[in-house]
Design a protein around this motif. Structure first.
Motif, mmCIF file in Angstrom:
data_model
loop_
_atom_site.group_PDB
_atom_site.id
_atom_site.type_symbol
_atom_site.label_atom_id
_atom_site.label_comp_id
_atom_site.label_asym_id
_atom_site.label_seq_id
_atom_site.Cartn_x
_atom_site.Cartn_y
_atom_site.Cartn_z
ATOM 1 N N PRO A 16 -3.967 38.894 50.223
ATOM 2 C CA PRO A 16 -5.249 38.747 49.514
ATOM 3 C C PRO A 16 -5.956 37.424 49.817
ATOM 4 C CG PRO A 16 -3.584 39.614 48.036
ATOM 5 C CD PRO A 16 -2.865 39.192 49.288
ATOM 6 N N LEU A 17 -5.194 36.370 50.034
ATOM 7 C CA LEU A 17 -5.796 35.075 50.357
ATOM 8 C C LEU A 17 -6.430 35.114 51.736
ATOM 9 C CD1 LEU A 17 -3.012 32.647 49.072
ATOM 10 C CD2 LEU A 17 -5.010 33.523 47.838
ATOM 11 N N ARG A 18 -5.719 35.702 52.699
ATOM 12 C CA ARG A 18 -6.254 35.810 54.062
ATOM 13 C C ARG A 18 -7.507 36.682 54.080
ATOM 14 N NH1 ARG A 18 -3.879 31.535 56.244
ATOM 15 N NH2 ARG A 18 -1.626 31.646 56.207
ATOM 16 N N SER A 19 -7.490 37.787 53.342
ATOM 17 C CA SER A 19 -8.665 38.670 53.282
ATOM 18 C C SER A 19 -9.851 37.939 52.668
ATOM 19 C CB SER A 19 -8.355 39.919 52.456
ATOM 20 O OG SER A 19 -7.355 40.683 53.071
ATOM 21 N N PHE A 20 -9.587 37.192 51.602
ATOM 22 C CA PHE A 20 -10.643 36.435 50.934
ATOM 23 C C PHE A 20 -11.283 35.442 51.905
ATOM 24 C CE2 PHE A 20 -11.875 32.523 48.767
ATOM 25 C CZ PHE A 20 -12.829 32.994 47.882
ATOM 26 N N VAL A 21 -10.456 34.667 52.600
ATOM 27 C CA VAL A 21 -10.977 33.660 53.526
ATOM 28 C C VAL A 21 -11.744 34.330 54.663
ATOM 29 C CG1 VAL A 21 -10.324 31.864 55.188
ATOM 30 C CG2 VAL A 21 -9.231 31.939 52.944
ATOM 31 N N ASP A 22 -11.195 35.388 55.227
ATOM 32 C CA ASP A 22 -11.861 36.058 56.345
ATOM 33 C C ASP A 22 -13.217 36.636 55.939
ATOM 34 O OD1 ASP A 22 -9.784 35.433 58.055
ATOM 35 O OD2 ASP A 22 -8.813 37.399 57.889
ATOM 36 N N LEU A 23 -13.287 37.216 54.750
ATOM 37 C CA LEU A 23 -14.561 37.780 54.289
ATOM 38 C C LEU A 23 -15.567 36.697 53.922
ATOM 39 C CD1 LEU A 23 -13.372 40.784 52.110
ATOM 40 C CD2 LEU A 23 -14.839 40.912 54.128
ATOM 41 N N MET A 24 -15.106 35.694 53.196
ATOM 42 C CA MET A 24 -16.032 34.647 52.763
ATOM 43 C C MET A 24 -16.597 33.876 53.952
ATOM 44 S SD MET A 24 -16.499 34.886 49.546
ATOM 45 C CE MET A 24 -17.446 33.404 49.299
ATOM 46 N N PHE A 25 -15.749 33.539 54.904
ATOM 47 C CA PHE A 25 -16.198 32.721 56.026
ATOM 48 C C PHE A 25 -16.578 33.569 57.239
ATOM 49 C CE2 PHE A 25 -13.933 29.877 53.272
ATOM 50 C CZ PHE A 25 -14.775 28.785 53.224
ATOM 51 N N GLY A 26 -16.624 34.877 57.034
ATOM 52 C CA GLY A 26 -17.112 35.788 58.062
ATOM 53 C C GLY A 26 -18.480 36.313 57.653
ATOM 54 N N PRO A 27 -18.522 37.546 57.154
ATOM 55 C CA PRO A 27 -19.829 38.139 56.844
ATOM 56 C C PRO A 27 -20.568 37.528 55.651
ATOM 57 C CG PRO A 27 -18.028 39.624 56.244
ATOM 58 C CD PRO A 27 -17.416 38.485 56.978
ATOM 59 N N VAL A 80 -16.571 24.479 58.832
ATOM 60 C CA VAL A 80 -15.239 24.423 59.445
ATOM 61 C C VAL A 80 -14.291 23.679 58.509
ATOM 62 C CG1 VAL A 80 -13.899 23.495 61.375
ATOM 63 C CG2 VAL A 80 -16.108 24.595 61.801
ATOM 64 N N ARG A 81 -14.751 22.576 57.944
ATOM 65 C CA ARG A 81 -13.924 21.802 57.007
ATOM 66 C C ARG A 81 -13.547 22.647 55.802
ATOM 67 N NH1 ARG A 81 -17.788 17.265 55.669
ATOM 68 N NH2 ARG A 81 -19.064 17.717 57.468
ATOM 69 N N LEU A 82 -14.540 23.366 55.286
ATOM 70 C CA LEU A 82 -14.320 24.186 54.095
ATOM 71 C C LEU A 82 -13.294 25.288 54.386
ATOM 72 C CD1 LEU A 82 -15.445 24.038 51.255
ATOM 73 C CD2 LEU A 82 -17.258 25.614 51.950
ATOM 74 N N ARG A 83 -13.460 25.946 55.520
ATOM 75 C CA ARG A 83 -12.499 26.997 55.870
ATOM 76 C C ARG A 83 -11.115 26.397 56.074
ATOM 77 N NH1 ARG A 83 -12.566 32.571 59.027
ATOM 78 N NH2 ARG A 83 -10.339 32.925 58.784
ATOM 79 N N ARG A 84 -11.020 25.246 56.706
ATOM 80 C CA ARG A 84 -9.712 24.601 56.908
ATOM 81 C C ARG A 84 -9.025 24.331 55.576
ATOM 82 N NH1 ARG A 84 -9.417 20.236 61.842
ATOM 83 N NH2 ARG A 84 -9.660 21.764 63.490
ATOM 84 N N TYR A 85 -9.812 23.923 54.583
ATOM 85 C CA TYR A 85 -9.233 23.656 53.268
ATOM 86 C C TYR A 85 -8.594 24.921 52.695
ATOM 87 C CZ TYR A 85 -8.966 23.098 48.250
ATOM 88 O OH TYR A 85 -8.524 23.108 46.952
ATOM 89 N N PHE A 86 -9.323 26.039 52.746
ATOM 90 C CA PHE A 86 -8.782 27.283 52.194
ATOM 91 C C PHE A 86 -7.640 27.828 53.047
ATOM 92 C CE2 PHE A 86 -12.757 27.166 49.807
ATOM 93 C CZ PHE A 86 -12.304 27.506 48.546
ATOM 94 N N LEU A 101 -22.659 29.604 44.926
ATOM 95 C CA LEU A 101 -21.721 29.951 45.988
ATOM 96 C C LEU A 101 -20.375 29.257 45.775
ATOM 97 C CD1 LEU A 101 -23.880 29.781 49.248
ATOM 98 C CD2 LEU A 101 -22.881 31.827 48.192
ATOM 99 N N ALA A 102 -20.416 28.006 45.345
ATOM 100 C CA ALA A 102 -19.178 27.271 45.081
ATOM 101 C C ALA A 102 -18.398 27.925 43.948
ATOM 102 C CB ALA A 102 -19.487 25.819 44.745
ATOM 103 N N GLU A 103 -19.095 28.390 42.922
ATOM 104 C CA GLU A 103 -18.422 29.088 41.830
ATOM 105 C C GLU A 103 -17.795 30.391 42.325
ATOM 106 O OE1 GLU A 103 -21.305 29.499 38.727
ATOM 107 O OE2 GLU A 103 -21.182 27.381 38.156
ATOM 108 N N LEU A 104 -18.519 31.091 43.206
ATOM 109 C CA LEU A 104 -17.984 32.323 43.782
ATOM 110 C C LEU A 104 -16.714 32.021 44.577
ATOM 111 C CD1 LEU A 104 -18.312 35.371 44.424
ATOM 112 C CD2 LEU A 104 -19.677 34.684 46.409
ATOM 113 N N LEU A 105 -16.730 30.958 45.361
ATOM 114 C CA LEU A 105 -15.541 30.554 46.122
ATOM 115 C C LEU A 105 -14.382 30.216 45.189
ATOM 116 C CD1 LEU A 105 -16.842 28.253 49.015
ATOM 117 C CD2 LEU A 105 -15.406 30.279 49.275
ATOM 118 N N ALA A 106 -14.650 29.379 44.194
ATOM 119 C CA ALA A 106 -13.589 28.940 43.279
ATOM 120 C C ALA A 106 -13.027 30.112 42.477
ATOM 121 C CB ALA A 106 -14.130 27.855 42.344
ATOM 122 N N ASP A 107 -13.915 30.923 41.921
ATOM 123 C CA ASP A 107 -13.463 32.045 41.092
ATOM 124 C C ASP A 107 -12.763 33.110 41.932
ATOM 125 O OD1 ASP A 107 -14.662 30.660 39.035
ATOM 126 O OD2 ASP A 107 -16.408 31.979 38.906
ATOM 127 N N GLY A 108 -13.337 33.394 43.107
ATOM 128 C CA GLY A 108 -12.729 34.386 43.992
ATOM 129 C C GLY A 108 -11.354 33.954 44.468
#
Length: 197
Positions: free
Chosen positions: A180-191, A82-88, A157-164
């Motif tokens: 694109p930012l919203r799509s990235f967050v929804d995909l990363m913190f969803g599926p 939850v903290r991580l998603r809040r940051y993004f 995974l952290a590198e994938l988050l940072a690079d993505g």
């Protein structure tokens, strides 16, 4: 804060805005000084060269960004994911509030300066590594709490988050849209980063 320190901070703040808007090479010192209301002679009291100034701007940006990251990721009353998603989410909101123009100074200067200056390349790489390390620590915490599969490499995974995220920012600036930012967050913190079955 002493006047001398305040003047230096004003120069760094104006430099950050100008570099985000124009990049390093296109940013003339005259424009920075005029905006900051600082005479040219005073600039060299604080910085020996434009490169030294640019590196100080990077350091200032990294310090402020690290404080924002730490403030969000250290909220112990919330689960790590939850903290991580809040940051993004908060980062996406800041981008949108800036009319989809500001982005990340580290990403912008990495594209422009990594091949031109070893000093910039090193400083930018260190900043990205430190950011990735902090994301990885939060992901490991999530694994320990059962929020994330334990068989995944937290650093990868952290590198994938940072690079993505950097790629999504670039696309968002091109589109002048936070989509694109919203799509990235929804995909990363969803599926992608879903809890274990």
């Amino acid at each position: 804060m002493r006047d001398r320190d305040r003047t230096r901070e004003v120069l760094l703040e104006v430099g950050r805005k100008v570099f985000l808007e124009k990049g390093y090479n296109a940013a003339g010192l005259e424009a920075v000084l005029r905006t900051a209301g600082v005479p040219k002679g005073s600039f060299y009291y604080y910085f020996g060269s434009k490169e030294e100034f640019g590196l100080a701007v990077v350091d200032s940006f990294v310090r402020d960004s690290s404080e924002q990251l730490e403030a969000t990721l250290s909220e112990r009353g919330l689960p790590p994911m939850v903290r991580l998603r809040r940051y993004f989410d908060a980062s996406a909101e800041r981008f949108e509030a800036g009319r989809c123009r500001s982005g990340c100074l580290i990403g912008k200067l990495s594209q422009e300066m990594a091949e031109q200056s070893e000093a910039f390349r090193t400083r930018l790489s260190e900043a990205l590594d430190a950011w990735t390390d902090r994301l990885a620590a939060c992901l490991r915490e999530a694994q320990e709490g059962g929020e994330l599969r334990a068989d995944l490499d937290a650093r990868a995974l952290a590198e994938l988050l940072a690079d993505g995220w950097q790629g999504a920012l670039l696309r968002a600036k091109t589109l002048q849209s936070p989509r694109p930012l919203r799509s990235f967050v929804d995909l990363m913190f969803g599926p992608i980063l879903r809890p274990p079955d």
